[in-house]
Write an enzyme that holds these catalytic residues in place. Sequence first.
Site, PDB file in Angstrom:
ATOM      1  N   LYS A 179       0.829  -1.210   0.000  1.00 33.63           N
ATOM      2  CA  LYS A 179       0.000   0.000   0.000  1.00 33.63           C
ATOM      3  C   LYS A 179       0.863   1.260   0.000  1.00 33.63           C
ATOM      4  O   LYS A 179       0.534   2.244  -0.672  1.00 33.63           O
ATOM      5  CB  LYS A 179      -0.866  -0.023   1.259  1.00 33.63           C
ATOM      6  N   LYS A 205      -9.693 -15.280  -8.316  1.00 34.64           N
ATOM      7  CA  LYS A 205     -10.898 -15.199  -7.487  1.00 34.64           C
ATOM      8  C   LYS A 205     -11.205 -13.758  -7.062  1.00 34.64           C
ATOM      9  O   LYS A 205     -10.344 -13.059  -6.527  1.00 34.64           O
ATOM     10  CB  LYS A 205     -10.712 -16.082  -6.248  1.00 34.64           C
ATOM     11  N   PRO A 256     -12.707 -12.377  -2.371  1.00 42.23           N
ATOM     12  CA  PRO A 256     -12.098 -11.610  -1.270  1.00 42.23           C
ATOM     13  C   PRO A 256     -12.213 -10.098  -1.495  1.00 42.23           C
ATOM     14  O   PRO A 256     -12.442  -9.335  -0.547  1.00 42.23           O
ATOM     15  CB  PRO A 256     -10.623 -12.048  -1.288  1.00 42.23           C
ATOM     16  N   CYS A 302      26.894   5.033  10.337  1.00 39.32           N
ATOM     17  CA  CYS A 302      26.496   5.182  11.736  1.00 39.32           C
ATOM     18  C   CYS A 302      27.255   4.181  12.611  1.00 39.32           C
ATOM     19  O   CYS A 302      28.421   4.390  12.893  1.00 39.32           O
ATOM     20  CB  CYS A 302      24.984   5.069  11.859  1.00 39.32           C
ATOM     21  N   GLN A 345      31.283   3.976  13.698  1.00 39.37           N
ATOM     22  CA  GLN A 345      31.766   3.807  15.074  1.00 39.37           C
ATOM     23  C   GLN A 345      32.680   2.584  15.166  1.00 39.37           C
ATOM     24  O   GLN A 345      33.737   2.624  15.800  1.00 39.37           O
ATOM     25  CB  GLN A 345      30.572   3.680  16.032  1.00 39.37           C
ATOM     26  N   GLU A 381      28.281   2.036  24.648  1.00 42.22           N
ATOM     27  CA  GLU A 381      26.980   1.408  24.390  1.00 42.22           C
ATOM     28  C   GLU A 381      26.953  -0.004  24.989  1.00 42.22           C
ATOM     29  O   GLU A 381      25.911  -0.499  25.383  1.00 42.22           O
ATOM     30  CB  GLU A 381      26.721   1.350  22.865  1.00 42.22           C
ATOM     31  N   HIS A 429      22.931   8.973   8.280  1.00 40.24           N
ATOM     32  CA  HIS A 429      22.326   7.969   7.397  1.00 40.24           C
ATOM     33  C   HIS A 429      22.052   8.558   6.010  1.00 40.24           C
ATOM     34  O   HIS A 429      20.939   8.998   5.733  1.00 40.24           O
ATOM     35  CB  HIS A 429      21.011   7.461   8.006  1.00 40.24           C
ATOM     36  N   GLU A 477      21.567   7.113   3.305  1.00 40.06           N
ATOM     37  CA  GLU A 477      20.598   6.326   2.524  1.00 40.06           C
ATOM     38  C   GLU A 477      19.196   6.920   2.586  1.00 40.06           C
ATOM     39  O   GLU A 477      18.377   6.692   1.698  1.00 40.06           O
ATOM     40  CB  GLU A 477      20.595   4.863   2.986  1.00 40.06           C
TER      41      GLU A 477
HETATM   42  N1  GLN Z   1      23.990   2.139  18.238  1.00 34.82           N
HETATM   43  C1  GLN Z   1      24.673   3.291  17.775  1.00 34.82           C
HETATM   44  C2  GLN Z   1      24.237   4.542  18.507  1.00 34.82           C
HETATM   45  O1  GLN Z   1      23.197   4.581  19.095  1.00 34.82           O
HETATM   46  C3  GLN Z   1      24.506   3.469  16.286  1.00 34.82           C
HETATM   47  C4  GLN Z   1      23.106   3.736  15.875  1.00 34.82           C
HETATM   48  C5  GLN Z   1      22.877   3.579  14.404  1.00 34.82           C
HETATM   49  O2  GLN Z   1      23.652   2.922  13.721  1.00 34.82           O
HETATM   50  N2  GLN Z   1      21.787   4.132  13.901  1.00 34.82           N
HETATM   51  O3  GLN Z   1      24.945   5.528  18.491  1.00 34.82           O
END
Ligand code: GLN
Length: 542
Positions: free
Chosen positions: A17, A186, A189, A380, A384, A404, A514, A516
């Site tokens: 959708k 069909k 549905p 991200c 790290q 973390e 990010h 992307e």
């Molecule tokens: N876990 C990492 C943080 O919180 C990276 C988070 C992520 O990749 N979006 O900083």
Amino acid sequence: MTRFIFITGGVVSSLGKGLASAALGAVLQARGYKVRLRKLDPYLNVDPGTMSPYQHGECYVTDDGAETDLDLGHYERFTGVPSRQSDNITTGRIYSNILAKERRGDYLGATVQVIPHVTDAIKEFVTSDLGDTDFLLCEVGGTVGDIESLPFLEAIRQLGNELGRERACFVHLTLVPWIASAGELKTKPTQHSVQELQSVGIRCDILLCRSEQEIPASARKKIALFCNLREEAVIPALNARTIYEVPIAYHREGFDREVLRHFGLPQPEPDLARWSHIVKRITEPEGEVEIAIVGKYTNLLDAYKSLAEALAHGGIANNVRVKLNWIESELFEGIEPAFGALDGAHAILVPGGFGERGAEGKIRAVRYAREKKVPYFGICFGMQMACIEAARNLVGLQRANTTEFGPTPEPVVGLLTEWVRGNTLERRGAGDNMGGTMRLGAYDCELAAGSKVAEIYGAARIKERHRHRYEVNVNYKTQLERAGLRFSGMSPDGQLPEIVEIPDHPWFVGVQFHPELKSKPFDPHPLFASFVKAALVQSRLV
Ligand code: GLN
């Protein structure tokens, strides 16, 4: 004047959708109309930020820092219109707002009820912040018949009534299944789903019928007859070769024509050249590269929807097909890391991620890419991990880690409790609520002159979207730079490392944001275009 197109779904979930809404938005846009897309989500989470991406798919982040449903990613990729906080709402958020108001005494004296209080809040959300939009396409999550969707359906029913037919159109997406034993498609549905919609007072204007087989004229006629529609308003939606062919397919089947006809609007010829170009690039690539994505997966690739799309866009930019090889990072842990899994890969990517499981394997994948000079892209968490790898193996800080995973003597990645956004200081504490408290949304980043990223972006300052709690610790910058890592992107105040790269490597870039989320098929993100190009160069070497 904004017109509203409400999109509901029936029969089963996962019919696409979100994609259907996005593609309709794209064709209307190709006809010269201004569109916006919104999504109403029936679950009780205030936003999808706290849900597991393995259950619900990725959490899509907007420029203004909203954590939203992944369908908003489709909307942006198909229309290029940046989504906003005001484009996605959940039952949880509506109730939480209403309950806060109730406690404040805003409804003093009144009994607070689903109708009118919840439905009014939904209507207000749907109709606000529209500017000069010609069409608002509003998708209702879930499937008609679900208990949770009822207040949303009631709200759009009321809106349909208040706005009138000239300003509201109801599109219903259903499934016309192929029953192999009967050798037949069909329609039952679909009939039932339309009835179900009618039982809550919504009469659909256009039916979009997903089917794996060509829907014969007789079946179309039957659906029209039983669902009270003209035959032309029953639109077949067959599987396309690529999702980016859907706008063209819809136009061929007359979907956009029916919508415009419903509103009595002019039907300027759509300019679909952009989409045919993309389809041609995807269906007739001149080569192929293989990219290994090293992460944690439990089958649901929707967890990395935008990433997979952005890599495909990188392929469009280079006219190659990008084959994705999803690799479980734990394969590289233990005494016998299975690096053989990376043999066919022309490039390695470690995407965003959370938590300790699999992290050591990711760090080893970074080391492999760095030492073997295979193009590496860390996003991200992937950035790290690249910094931790460099700290351990280039600087010699064996115990380098991220907080973390718990206290560490060498917090190369750590929790940041204060940071600057524009002119304001934002704060958070270690024990704060989990929901909505990460560094979220678009932040500026300054690129170092002469760096690889400055060349890739062709700019000195960029803006990218973030979603993370931890940051690379700027106190390790000098040591890491001496060891060969270049901090080529920093926050304007110089406190937050945003990009690292290794100059002495064919392509090694880690980004804290990010990218992307901003890539589009018609405007591939420069980092993905460049990364796929590097993979292509690598494929010619091996
Ligand atoms: N876990 C990492 C943080 O919180 C990276 C988070 C992520 O990749 N979006 O900083």
